[in-house]
Design a protein around this motif. Structure first.
Motif, PDB file in Angstrom:
ATOM      1  N   PRO A 231      31.578  60.845  41.064  1.00 26.43           N
ATOM      2  CA  PRO A 231      31.499  59.596  41.655  1.00 26.43           C
ATOM      3  C   PRO A 231      31.461  58.423  40.738  1.00 26.43           C
ATOM      4  CG  PRO A 231      30.641  61.209  42.932  1.00 26.43           C
ATOM      5  CD  PRO A 231      30.971  61.999  41.646  1.00 26.43           C
ATOM      6  N   GLU A 232      30.433  58.424  39.803  1.00 24.59           N
ATOM      7  CA  GLU A 232      30.194  57.444  39.119  1.00 24.59           C
ATOM      8  C   GLU A 232      31.345  56.945  38.091  1.00 24.59           C
ATOM      9  OE1 GLU A 232      26.523  58.370  36.554  1.00 24.59           O
ATOM     10  OE2 GLU A 232      25.277  58.526  38.289  1.00 24.59           O
ATOM     11  N   LEU A 233      32.007  58.018  37.718  1.00 24.07           N
ATOM     12  CA  LEU A 233      33.457  57.612  36.780  1.00 24.07           C
ATOM     13  C   LEU A 233      34.084  57.001  38.021  1.00 24.07           C
ATOM     14  CD1 LEU A 233      35.268  57.744  34.763  1.00 24.07           C
ATOM     15  CD2 LEU A 233      35.869  60.020  35.436  1.00 24.07           C
ATOM     16  N   LEU A 234      34.380  57.018  39.039  1.00 20.72           N
ATOM     17  CA  LEU A 234      35.157  56.456  40.142  1.00 20.72           C
ATOM     18  C   LEU A 234      34.734  55.208  40.391  1.00 20.72           C
ATOM     19  CD1 LEU A 234      37.148  57.797  43.230  1.00 20.72           C
ATOM     20  CD2 LEU A 234      35.674  55.901  43.399  1.00 20.72           C
ATOM     21  N   ILE A 235      33.394  54.846  40.519  1.00 19.29           N
ATOM     22  CA  ILE A 235      33.028  53.712  40.654  1.00 19.29           C
ATOM     23  C   ILE A 235      33.515  52.772  39.457  1.00 19.29           C
ATOM     24  CG2 ILE A 235      30.945  52.339  40.539  1.00 19.29           C
ATOM     25  CD1 ILE A 235      29.774  54.507  42.390  1.00 19.29           C
ATOM     26  N   ASP A 236      33.300  53.466  38.092  1.00 18.00           N
ATOM     27  CA  ASP A 236      33.649  52.500  37.029  1.00 18.00           C
ATOM     28  C   ASP A 236      35.240  52.161  36.863  1.00 18.00           C
ATOM     29  OD1 ASP A 236      31.002  52.485  36.226  1.00 18.00           O
ATOM     30  OD2 ASP A 236      31.204  54.153  34.875  1.00 18.00           O
ATOM     31  N   GLU A 237      35.981  53.090  37.294  1.00 15.78           N
ATOM     32  CA  GLU A 237      37.330  53.012  37.527  1.00 15.78           C
ATOM     33  C   GLU A 237      37.597  51.981  38.380  1.00 15.78           C
ATOM     34  OE1 GLU A 237      39.040  57.532  36.130  1.00 15.78           O
ATOM     35  OE2 GLU A 237      38.588  56.860  38.158  1.00 15.78           O
ATOM     36  N   LYS A 238      36.907  51.976  39.745  1.00 13.24           N
ATOM     37  CA  LYS A 238      37.265  51.136  40.567  1.00 13.24           C
ATOM     38  C   LYS A 238      37.038  49.787  40.266  1.00 13.24           C
ATOM     39  CE  LYS A 238      34.841  52.083  44.461  1.00 13.24           C
ATOM     40  NZ  LYS A 238      34.780  52.242  45.895  1.00 13.24           N
ATOM     41  N   ARG A 239      35.775  49.390  39.583  1.00 11.63           N
ATOM     42  CA  ARG A 239      35.541  48.062  39.226  1.00 11.63           C
ATOM     43  C   ARG A 239      36.737  47.667  38.409  1.00 11.63           C
ATOM     44  NH1 ARG A 239      31.037  49.309  36.875  1.00 11.63           N
ATOM     45  NH2 ARG A 239      29.591  48.470  38.390  1.00 11.63           N
ATOM     46  N   ALA A 240      37.040  48.293  37.204  1.00  8.32           N
ATOM     47  CA  ALA A 240      38.133  47.717  36.273  1.00  8.32           C
ATOM     48  C   ALA A 240      39.366  47.546  37.027  1.00  8.32           C
ATOM     49  CB  ALA A 240      38.266  48.618  35.151  1.00  8.32           C
ATOM     50  N   PHE A 241      39.664  48.477  38.114  1.00 10.82           N
ATOM     51  CA  PHE A 241      40.944  48.349  38.807  1.00 10.82           C
ATOM     52  C   PHE A 241      40.790  47.005  39.578  1.00 10.82           C
ATOM     53  CE2 PHE A 241      43.123  49.186  42.756  1.00 10.82           C
ATOM     54  CZ  PHE A 241      44.369  49.490  42.531  1.00 10.82           C
ATOM     55  N   LEU A 242      39.707  46.798  40.587  1.00 12.31           N
ATOM     56  CA  LEU A 242      39.530  45.743  41.315  1.00 12.31           C
ATOM     57  C   LEU A 242      39.507  44.348  40.404  1.00 12.31           C
ATOM     58  CD1 LEU A 242      37.232  47.079  44.016  1.00 12.31           C
ATOM     59  CD2 LEU A 242      39.641  46.493  44.158  1.00 12.31           C
ATOM     60  N   GLU A 243      38.741  44.229  39.377  1.00 11.21           N
ATOM     61  CA  GLU A 243      38.975  43.275  38.353  1.00 11.21           C
ATOM     62  C   GLU A 243      40.206  42.799  38.105  1.00 11.21           C
ATOM     63  OE1 GLU A 243      35.990  44.062  35.651  1.00 11.21           O
ATOM     64  OE2 GLU A 243      34.305  43.490  36.712  1.00 11.21           O
ATOM     65  N   ASP A 244      40.867  43.679  37.689  1.00 14.75           N
ATOM     66  CA  ASP A 244      42.423  43.442  37.253  1.00 14.75           C
ATOM     67  C   ASP A 244      43.164  42.971  38.466  1.00 14.75           C
ATOM     68  OD1 ASP A 244      44.730  43.851  35.379  1.00 14.75           O
ATOM     69  OD2 ASP A 244      45.260  45.150  36.860  1.00 14.75           O
ATOM     70  N   LYS A 245      43.157  43.759  39.734  1.00 16.85           N
ATOM     71  CA  LYS A 245      44.049  43.265  40.818  1.00 16.85           C
ATOM     72  C   LYS A 245      43.690  41.863  41.336  1.00 16.85           C
ATOM     73  CE  LYS A 245      45.902  47.039  40.010  1.00 16.85           C
ATOM     74  NZ  LYS A 245      45.557  47.174  38.713  1.00 16.85           N
ATOM     75  N   LEU A 246      42.475  41.499  41.240  1.00 17.73           N
ATOM     76  CA  LEU A 246      41.885  40.282  41.543  1.00 17.73           C
ATOM     77  C   LEU A 246      42.420  39.205  40.719  1.00 17.73           C
ATOM     78  CD1 LEU A 246      40.060  38.372  43.405  1.00 17.73           C
ATOM     79  CD2 LEU A 246      38.126  39.090  42.034  1.00 17.73           C
ATOM     80  N   ALA A 247      42.477  39.392  39.515  1.00 22.40           N
ATOM     81  CA  ALA A 247      42.733  38.396  38.374  1.00 22.40           C
ATOM     82  C   ALA A 247      44.185  38.086  38.537  1.00 22.40           C
ATOM     83  CB  ALA A 247      42.434  38.704  36.894  1.00 22.40           C
ATOM     84  N   ARG A 248      44.995  38.998  38.973  1.00 27.49           N
ATOM     85  CA  ARG A 248      46.343  39.021  38.868  1.00 27.49           C
ATOM     86  C   ARG A 248      47.057  38.913  40.448  1.00 27.49           C
ATOM     87  NH1 ARG A 248      49.471  43.053  37.334  1.00 27.49           N
ATOM     88  NH2 ARG A 248      47.969  44.614  37.375  1.00 27.49           N
ATOM     89  N   ASP A 249      45.957  38.738  41.339  1.00 26.72           N
ATOM     90  CA  ASP A 249      46.339  38.658  42.706  1.00 26.72           C
ATOM     91  C   ASP A 249      47.534  39.825  43.403  1.00 26.72           C
ATOM     92  OD1 ASP A 249      46.157  37.423  45.184  1.00 26.72           O
ATOM     93  OD2 ASP A 249      47.959  36.092  44.960  1.00 26.72           O
ATOM     94  N   VAL A 250      47.112  40.938  43.011  1.00 24.43           N
ATOM     95  CA  VAL A 250      47.843  42.179  43.223  1.00 24.43           C
ATOM     96  C   VAL A 250      47.560  42.536  44.362  1.00 24.43           C
ATOM     97  CG1 VAL A 250      48.696  44.338  42.657  1.00 24.43           C
ATOM     98  CG2 VAL A 250      48.329  42.798  40.908  1.00 24.43           C
ATOM     99  N   ARG A 251      48.457  42.698  45.583  1.00 24.91           N
ATOM    100  CA  ARG A 251      47.813  43.428  46.810  1.00 24.91           C
ATOM    101  C   ARG A 251      47.569  44.628  46.840  1.00 24.91           C
ATOM    102  NH1 ARG A 251      52.019  41.878  51.531  1.00 24.91           N
ATOM    103  NH2 ARG A 251      53.485  42.436  50.121  1.00 24.91           N
TER     104      ARG A 251
END
Length: 287
Positions: A231-251
């Protein structure tokens, strides 16, 4: 290029398992449980027509391969192969699909590759004209499972895929079958080598979140599933994933969210991620 959200068989699973260490007093406000503490879950696929000249299906859901006793145990609601019905409603058959991309080989994502269960008959593959696109690392996990997740795989599926002669095991960011319009990222918090497909379209990109983010409640960083390995690794992966998708406006495209097929990412003044522009269904959307 056109996009469809294609519903497969639905499930009801234990809410506590789906929300990990989150107490019911919180998660029941997000998804109401039934009398057995189970919450409704979709198994939604993404169909893309005109992707590198192909018709491509991302995921197949749980399908109808379970015999009746197992179907009841795993909360599969319908006894027919709903994905096939949904494809027909969109104007397609499984024979029309040129490629099927599977994020990982857990049965609720790959079971729809198999024909419906029939007493006395061995499992058989659907999608006879498709290349099956699977990540190498999740392939290795399925063929050499850990005792903790052995029951999450379909023992008969991997030999059938290999024997088809139409299996591509992907290493890296791109597939020979799909070309440069699909870029793969990877996550290991849920299962090794979970493959996250991002599709570039003329109007913007859309990413299949798979079990990194099953639906809108799991966009919130601390929310993980009891089924996740780390779970802790998943949270870190999710943070990086969402930051990237937010910055590039990916649905984001959600497979298990009953009410929402896709949405854009938001982040409030406290840094909490959320969604906006939720869409319940894609019906031949021009991409």
């Amino acid at each position: 290029m056109k996009l469809w959200s294609i519903l497969g068989n639905s499930q009801k699973l234990d809410g506590g398992a789906m929300f990990g260490n989150v107490p019911r007093a919180m998660w029941e406000h997000w998804i109401a449980p039934d009398a057995d503490n189970r919450i409704p879950l979709a198994c939604r696929a993404l169909l893309v027509e005109g992707l590198n000249g192909k018709t491509v299906l991302f995921e197949t859901g749980i399908g109808a391969f379970f015999e009746p006793k197992m179907r009841e145990r795993f909360g599969v609601v319908e006894d027919r192969h709903v994905l096939l019905d949904s494809l027909r409603a969109a104007g397609f058959s499984h024979e029309d699909i040129d490629a099927v991309v599977v994020s990982h080989l857990h049965f609720d994502h790959a079971g729809g590759l198999l024909a419906p269960w029939e007493a006395g008959k061995a499992p058989t593959l659907l999608f006879p004209n498709a290349t099956y696109v699977v990540g190498e690392e999740c392939w290795q996990r399925a063929t050499h499972p850990h005792p903790r997740d052995r029951a999450s795989f379909i023992a008969e599926l991997q030999p059938l895929l290999e024997a088809s002669g139409r299996l591509e095991r992907v290493q890296g960011t791109h597939s020979l079958t799909l070309g440069m319009q699909v870029r793969f990222g990877y996550s290991n918090g849920h299962t090794p080598g979970l493959m996250l497909a991002e599709i570039t379209t003329p109007s913007g990109a859309i990413v299949f979140c798979a079990d990194l983010i099953p639906g809108r409640p799991w966009v919130h960083l601390p929310i993980t599933m009891g089924y996740d390995r780390y779970p802790e690794l998943l949270i870190d992966e999710k943070r990086a994933f969402l930051e990237d998708k937010l910055a590039r406006d990916v649905r984001l495209f959600f497979t298990h969210d009953v009410g929402c097929a896709c949405a854009h990412v938001t982040r409030d003044e406290k840094g909490r991620f959320g969604t906006r522009g939720e869409v319940a269904e894609l019906v031949g959307e021009a991409a």
